[in-house]
Every structure is written in structure tokens, then in C-alpha cells.
Design a protein around this motif. Structure first.
Motif, PDB file in Angstrom:
ATOM      1  N   ASP A 222       1.283  -0.596  -0.156  1.00  0.00           N
ATOM      2  CA  ASP A 222       0.302   0.134  -0.303  1.00  0.00           C
ATOM      3  C   ASP A 222       1.173   1.056  -0.243  1.00  0.00           C
ATOM      4  OD1 ASP A 222      -2.197  -2.035  -0.312  1.00  0.00           O
ATOM      5  OD2 ASP A 222      -2.419  -1.507   1.659  1.00  0.00           O
ATOM      6  N   VAL A 223       0.967   1.738  -0.550  1.00  0.00           N
ATOM      7  CA  VAL A 223       1.445   3.844  -0.878  1.00  0.00           C
ATOM      8  C   VAL A 223       0.566   4.368  -1.039  1.00  0.00           C
ATOM      9  CG1 VAL A 223       2.995   4.780  -2.623  1.00  0.00           C
ATOM     10  CG2 VAL A 223       2.516   2.465  -3.114  1.00  0.00           C
ATOM     11  N   TYR A 224       1.139   5.128  -0.109  1.00  0.00           N
ATOM     12  CA  TYR A 224      -0.552   6.455   0.855  1.00  0.00           C
ATOM     13  C   TYR A 224       0.194   7.473   0.026  1.00  0.00           C
ATOM     14  CZ  TYR A 224      -1.676   3.145   3.873  1.00  0.00           C
ATOM     15  OH  TYR A 224      -2.380   1.535   4.698  1.00  0.00           O
ATOM     16  N   ASN A 225      -1.167   8.027   0.205  1.00  0.00           N
ATOM     17  CA  ASN A 225      -0.922  10.021  -0.211  1.00  0.00           C
ATOM     18  C   ASN A 225      -0.740  10.029  -2.186  1.00  0.00           C
ATOM     19  OD1 ASN A 225      -1.215  12.715  -0.485  1.00  0.00           O
ATOM     20  ND2 ASN A 225       0.715  12.950  -0.024  1.00  0.00           N
ATOM     21  N   PHE A 226      -0.788   8.597  -2.307  1.00  0.00           N
ATOM     22  CA  PHE A 226      -0.428   7.984  -3.922  1.00  0.00           C
ATOM     23  C   PHE A 226       0.706   8.273  -4.381  1.00  0.00           C
ATOM     24  CE2 PHE A 226      -4.692  10.045  -3.598  1.00  0.00           C
ATOM     25  CZ  PHE A 226      -5.634   8.633  -4.136  1.00  0.00           C
ATOM     26  N   GLY A 227       2.005   7.845  -3.690  1.00  0.00           N
ATOM     27  CA  GLY A 227       3.083   7.969  -3.099  1.00  0.00           C
ATOM     28  C   GLY A 227       3.658   9.296  -3.286  1.00  0.00           C
ATOM     29  N   GLU A 289       4.351  -4.881  -6.545  1.00  0.00           N
ATOM     30  CA  GLU A 289       3.423  -4.369  -7.101  1.00  0.00           C
ATOM     31  C   GLU A 289       2.115  -3.394  -6.436  1.00  0.00           C
ATOM     32  OE1 GLU A 289      -1.381  -6.229  -7.250  1.00  0.00           O
ATOM     33  OE2 GLU A 289       0.641  -7.491  -7.383  1.00  0.00           O
ATOM     34  N   LEU A 290       2.120  -2.300  -6.837  1.00  0.00           N
ATOM     35  CA  LEU A 290       1.765  -1.250  -5.561  1.00  0.00           C
ATOM     36  C   LEU A 290       0.486  -1.031  -5.543  1.00  0.00           C
ATOM     37  CD1 LEU A 290       4.452   1.601  -7.284  1.00  0.00           C
ATOM     38  CD2 LEU A 290       4.496   0.113  -5.259  1.00  0.00           C
ATOM     39  N   VAL A 291       0.081  -0.437  -4.673  1.00  0.00           N
ATOM     40  CA  VAL A 291      -1.351  -0.541  -4.518  1.00  0.00           C
ATOM     41  C   VAL A 291      -1.846   1.049  -3.961  1.00  0.00           C
ATOM     42  CG1 VAL A 291      -3.928  -0.602  -3.911  1.00  0.00           C
ATOM     43  CG2 VAL A 291      -2.344  -2.667  -3.994  1.00  0.00           C
ATOM     44  N   MET A 292      -2.269   2.329  -4.537  1.00  0.00           N
ATOM     45  CA  MET A 292      -2.566   3.202  -4.655  1.00  0.00           C
ATOM     46  C   MET A 292      -3.123   3.837  -3.704  1.00  0.00           C
ATOM     47  SD  MET A 292       0.331   4.272  -5.643  1.00  0.00           S
ATOM     48  CE  MET A 292       2.040   4.434  -6.971  1.00  0.00           C
ATOM     49  N   LYS A 293      -3.089   4.089  -2.592  1.00  0.00           N
ATOM     50  CA  LYS A 293      -4.504   4.706  -1.522  1.00  0.00           C
ATOM     51  C   LYS A 293      -4.179   6.434  -1.137  1.00  0.00           C
ATOM     52  CE  LYS A 293      -5.435   0.655   0.482  1.00  0.00           C
ATOM     53  NZ  LYS A 293      -6.325  -0.425   1.656  1.00  0.00           N
ATOM     54  N   GLU A 294      -5.015   6.522  -0.619  1.00  0.00           N
ATOM     55  CA  GLU A 294      -5.314   8.336  -0.223  1.00  0.00           C
ATOM     56  C   GLU A 294      -4.602   7.918   0.664  1.00  0.00           C
ATOM     57  OE1 GLU A 294      -9.521   9.158   0.494  1.00  0.00           O
ATOM     58  OE2 GLU A 294      -9.566   9.769  -1.972  1.00  0.00           O
ATOM     59  N   MET A 295      -4.114   9.519   1.018  1.00  0.00           N
ATOM     60  CA  MET A 295      -3.520  10.169   2.628  1.00  0.00           C
ATOM     61  C   MET A 295      -4.327   9.577   4.222  1.00  0.00           C
ATOM     62  SD  MET A 295      -0.502  11.563   3.855  1.00  0.00           S
ATOM     63  CE  MET A 295      -0.680  13.663   3.367  1.00  0.00           C
ATOM     64  N   GLN A 296      -3.779   8.942   4.604  1.00  0.00           N
ATOM     65  CA  GLN A 296      -3.888   8.130   6.269  1.00  0.00           C
ATOM     66  C   GLN A 296      -4.001   9.015   7.462  1.00  0.00           C
ATOM     67  OE1 GLN A 296      -3.955   4.319   7.156  1.00  0.00           O
ATOM     68  NE2 GLN A 296      -5.066   4.606   5.297  1.00  0.00           N
ATOM     69  N   PRO A 297      -5.226   8.630   8.086  1.00  0.00           N
ATOM     70  CA  PRO A 297      -5.481   9.996   8.737  1.00  0.00           C
ATOM     71  C   PRO A 297      -3.521  10.306  10.025  1.00  0.00           C
ATOM     72  CG  PRO A 297      -7.161   8.233   8.990  1.00  0.00           C
ATOM     73  CD  PRO A 297      -5.924   8.348   8.709  1.00  0.00           C
ATOM     74  N   GLY A 298      -3.653  10.869  10.797  1.00  0.00           N
ATOM     75  CA  GLY A 298      -1.962  10.996  11.293  1.00  0.00           C
ATOM     76  C   GLY A 298      -0.683  11.393  10.488  1.00  0.00           C
ATOM     77  N   ASP A 299      -0.795  11.250   9.531  1.00  0.00           N
ATOM     78  CA  ASP A 299       0.227  11.334   8.773  1.00  0.00           C
ATOM     79  C   ASP A 299       0.599  12.391   8.079  1.00  0.00           C
ATOM     80  OD1 ASP A 299       0.679   8.465   8.446  1.00  0.00           O
ATOM     81  OD2 ASP A 299       0.342   8.072   6.606  1.00  0.00           O
ATOM     82  N   VAL A 300       1.679  12.596   7.740  1.00  0.00           N
ATOM     83  CA  VAL A 300       1.724  14.146   6.759  1.00  0.00           C
ATOM     84  C   VAL A 300       2.882  14.335   6.025  1.00  0.00           C
ATOM     85  CG1 VAL A 300       2.485  15.943   9.212  1.00  0.00           C
ATOM     86  CG2 VAL A 300       4.619  14.313   7.937  1.00  0.00           C
ATOM     87  N   PRO A 301       2.251  15.467   4.920  1.00  0.00           N
ATOM     88  CA  PRO A 301       3.291  14.472   3.177  1.00  0.00           C
ATOM     89  C   PRO A 301       4.790  15.057   3.250  1.00  0.00           C
ATOM     90  CG  PRO A 301       1.644  17.479   3.794  1.00  0.00           C
ATOM     91  CD  PRO A 301       1.230  16.642   4.458  1.00  0.00           C
ATOM     92  N   GLN A 302       5.076  15.350   4.404  1.00  0.00           N
ATOM     93  CA  GLN A 302       6.571  15.987   4.563  1.00  0.00           C
ATOM     94  C   GLN A 302       7.088  15.852   5.530  1.00  0.00           C
ATOM     95  OE1 GLN A 302       7.326  19.559   1.375  1.00  0.00           O
ATOM     96  NE2 GLN A 302       9.610  19.072   1.169  1.00  0.00           N
ATOM     97  N   THR A 303       8.703  15.234   5.871  1.00  0.00           N
ATOM     98  CA  THR A 303       9.418  15.811   6.054  1.00  0.00           C
ATOM     99  C   THR A 303      10.931  16.471   6.219  1.00  0.00           C
ATOM    100  OG1 THR A 303      10.109  13.785   6.792  1.00  0.00           O
ATOM    101  CG2 THR A 303       8.229  14.262   8.298  1.00  0.00           C
ATOM    102  N   TYR A 304      11.192  17.568   6.466  1.00  0.00           N
ATOM    103  CA  TYR A 304      12.362  17.824   5.781  1.00  0.00           C
ATOM    104  C   TYR A 304      13.406  18.414   7.308  1.00  0.00           C
ATOM    105  CZ  TYR A 304      15.144  20.685   2.671  1.00  0.00           C
ATOM    106  OH  TYR A 304      16.663  21.297   1.951  1.00  0.00           O
ATOM    107  N   ALA A 305      14.620  18.363   7.166  1.00  0.00           N
ATOM    108  CA  ALA A 305      14.942  18.406   8.779  1.00  0.00           C
ATOM    109  C   ALA A 305      16.392  19.829   8.616  1.00  0.00           C
ATOM    110  CB  ALA A 305      15.464  17.219   9.538  1.00  0.00           C
ATOM    111  N   ASP A 306      15.743  21.271   9.336  1.00  0.00           N
ATOM    112  CA  ASP A 306      17.168  21.954   9.063  1.00  0.00           C
ATOM    113  C   ASP A 306      18.087  21.612  10.321  1.00  0.00           C
ATOM    114  OD1 ASP A 306      18.584  23.981   9.775  1.00  0.00           O
ATOM    115  OD2 ASP A 306      16.832  25.953   8.988  1.00  0.00           O
TER     116      ASP A 306
END
Length: 348
Positions: A222-227, A289-306
Motif C-alpha cells: 500500500d502506497v499512501y497519498n498516491f506515492g 506491485e503498488l496499490v495506491m491509496k489516499e493519505m492516512q489520518p495522522g500522516d503528513v505529506p513531507q518532512t525535511y530537517a533543518d
């Protein structure tokens, strides 16, 4: 130096313990060995640490070997009286507090586990450390405290008042409690906001590990937020190096400023989830084999460390590429899976 490591049978904890033993430190390891994921994997990590400790005693290297390089105690950090008694007996110079109920999605259905372990347990560690006059307490926070912040990259100076999961809320609570203890009691504390840690001996509940399990078993993933997720994947050796450099650097009170620090430890190079999967496929030698799914509750679209604070204070910049890190994980995982399969056959 006498080091206490909570969560020592965990992914990060076992790697930190191994490095501390290499450095000639005496390690007291605490873990409750819960069954959130495969206990056998935790037992194997412990076995490696015990074997390393035994080898150190046999070889006499490094020159100054403690009489008991590694001692393990099976107990929960929620057990306040036991924690206090053990800390009085063992007198740690530094504590690396990594024990916690992990996992964002699990917190959606099992919130009480997070309250007890991450909040009550951490409060017990802080109070015991205060009473024993511990010289430095380092503790695991998480990039999840940034929630759905829009400002990129995430900096430790950013406001983190909008957690999107209870797990994130408990980690932010840890930072607040640590600050209070630093301010009121001069307990030096350092919070470490980890960014998506991966590598050999990792956690089976993490996406990359479960992807490897399913890909090599011919099952779809399962690949959330469509990858379209971006993650600052950080290799375990970089996490450990950051911790080792910070161990002797206890924050100091500076006027009204409490002896308290926060650091991001991330690779500062976000990778799209689909690209990460492609590298994993390459090194596992199997197409997913990828199964595209919508974003899951609690997930965030991006992380990036300063990581500017990390660079300025300890001259350290995590730099293990995804290509190198995933290759090392895949090599370990394929061997691990082969051994696990062989053990099952023997028990049939």
C-alpha cells in the motif's frame, strides 16, 4: 562513563548500545520487551549486545574494560519505584532515553499505551534522573512534532503547537517536561527529533521494512497519498553518530537560559516515497506491485530537517545516501529473512 539506555532492545537503542560498548563505556540497558512487534527480533538484538560484551571481556580491548560492560534489566519505565531503585544502584553518568510506544497509526487506536509509556514513563525517568543528579539526559523526540507545518525545512525554532497524531502530542509533551526539569532543577537535557530512521535491524512496523517483507513475498504494498509523500529518510549510523557526539556535551545554564537543547537529526535531503521504493526494489532484486491509496489520518505529506544547529554545535551533518543506506538494509534483510525461513523449517 556509565550509560543508561532505555529501549535498549529496540532499533535505535541496540545500535547506540553497540557503539557505547565499542567506546569502552559501561552500559545498563532497560527494556520491557513488549510485543508491539516481533519479540524474537528484540531478543536477537539483545543477544548481539551480550555477545559483544562477552567478547570485550575476552579480548581486553579497549584497554579500559568495565567489569560488566553490558547489563540488561527487563522492566517498564512506567514502574516508577523500580526505576528509582535501579538508578540509585547503578548511578548513571548519562541517560539515553529511547524507550517509548512507537508508531503513529497505532496511536489512533491505542492511545492509552502512548500516555502510559511516553508521558508517564518519561516523567519517571526525568524524576529519577533529577534525584540522582544525572549529568546529562538525552531523549528521543520525533519529526512528527512539526505536524502539518508548511514552512520547509523544519527548524527547531519553529512553533510546534498543532500535532496531527497523539504520538506527536506525547513527543511534544516530552520536550515540555524536559524543559521544566532543566529550568527548575538544572537537569541538563537534550531532545533529539529523529527523522524517519531506517537500516539493518530495523522495526518491522516501519514502512520500508514492511515493504521489503511484502515485496520479497510477492505481495502488493500500500502506497499512501498516491506515492506523493516526501520523507527525510535518515540512516541509522548517522543517528548513532549524532548521539555519540552529543553524549559528553551536556547543555549548560546561561543566565536565564535553562540547560536544555533540541536538535533535528535528519538527512536534510527529502526523498519521494516512490523513488525510495524503486531503490528498494533494485537492491532486493524484485519489482513491487503498488496499490495506491489516499493519505492516512495522522500522516503528513513531507518532512525535511533543518540541521544547522547540529552542524554548528557538533560539526556533524548526516550524509548517508538512500542508495547506500538501502543497499545495506537490503543485504541485511535478505540474510535475516533466509535465516528466519531456515529456523521455521527446523521447527516444522
Amino acid at each position: 562513563m556509565n550509560i543508561w539506555i532505555t529501549g535498549v532492545a529496540g532499533f535505535i537503542g541496540s545500535h547506540v548500545a553497540a557503539r557505547c560498548l565499542e567506546a569502552g563505556y559501561q552500559v545498563v540497558g532497560i527494556d520491557n520487551m513488549n510485543d508491539y512487534y516481533d519479540v524474537t527480533l528484540k531478543e536477537q538484538r539483545l543477544e548481539r549486545l551480550l555477545a559483544q560484551s562477552k567478547l570485550l571481556l575476552q579480548t581486553g580491548e579497549p584497554a579500559q574494560i568495565p567489569q560488566q560492560p553490558f547489563r540488561f534489566y527487563r522492566l517498564s519505565i512506567e514502574e516508577a519505584d523500580t526505576i528509582h531503585e535501579l538508578m540509585r544502584e547503578t548511578k548513571p553518568d548519562v541517560i539515553v532515553h529511547l524507550a517509548a510506544q512507537a508508531g503513529v497509526r497505532y496511536s489512533l487506536t491505542n492511545p492509552q499505551a502512548y500516555i502510559q509509556s511516553n508521558i508517564v514513563g518519561t516523567a519517571n525517568i526525568l524524576e529519577a534522573a533529577r534525584l540522582q543528579g544525572v549529568g546529562h539526559l538525552l531523549y528521543a523526540s520525533s519529526s512528527s512534532v512539526y505536524g502539518a507545518n508548511k514552512k520547509i525545512p523544519f527548524a527547531v525554532e519553529d512553533r510546534v503547537d498543532n500535532p496531527v497524531s497523539l504520538y506527536a502530542a506525547t513527543k511534544k509533551s516530552n520536550e515540555l517536561m524536559a524543559y521544566s526539569y532543566s529550568h527548575l532543577y538544572d537537569l541538563p537535557t537534550t531532545g533529539l527529533r529523529f527523522f524517519t530512521v531506517y537500516g539493518p535491524w530495523g522495526r518491522p512496523d516501519m514502512a520500508y521494512f514492511s515493504f521489503a517483507e511484502r515485496i520479497t513475498s510477492g505481495k502488493p504494498i500500500d502506497v499512501y497519498n498516491f506515492g506523493n509523500m516526501m520523507r527525510d529518510f535518515t540512516y541509522i549510523d548517522d543517528i548513532v553518530e549524532g548521539i555519540m557526539r552529543l553524549l559528553p556535551r551536556a547543555p549548560q545554564r546561561d543566565g536565564e537560559q535553562a540547560p536544555y537543547k533540541l536538535y533535528n537529526i535528519g538527512n536534510h535531503q527529502p526523498v519521494q516515497l516512490l523513488d525510495f521504493i524503486r531503490v528498494l526494489e533494485k537492491h532486493l532484486g524484485v519489482q513491487a506491485e503498488l496499490v495506491m491509496k489516499e493519505m492516512q489520518p495522522g500522516d503528513v505529506p513531507q518532512t525535511y530537517a533543518d540541521i544547522s544547529s547540529l552542524q554548528n554545535d557538533i560539526d556533524f551533518r548526516p550524509d548517508t545516501s538512500i542508495e547506500v543506506g538501502i543497499q545495506r538494509f537490503a543485504e541485511w534483510y535478505l540474510t535475516y529473512k533466509e535465516q528466519r525461513t531456515a529456523e521455521r523449517v527446523l521447527h516444522v
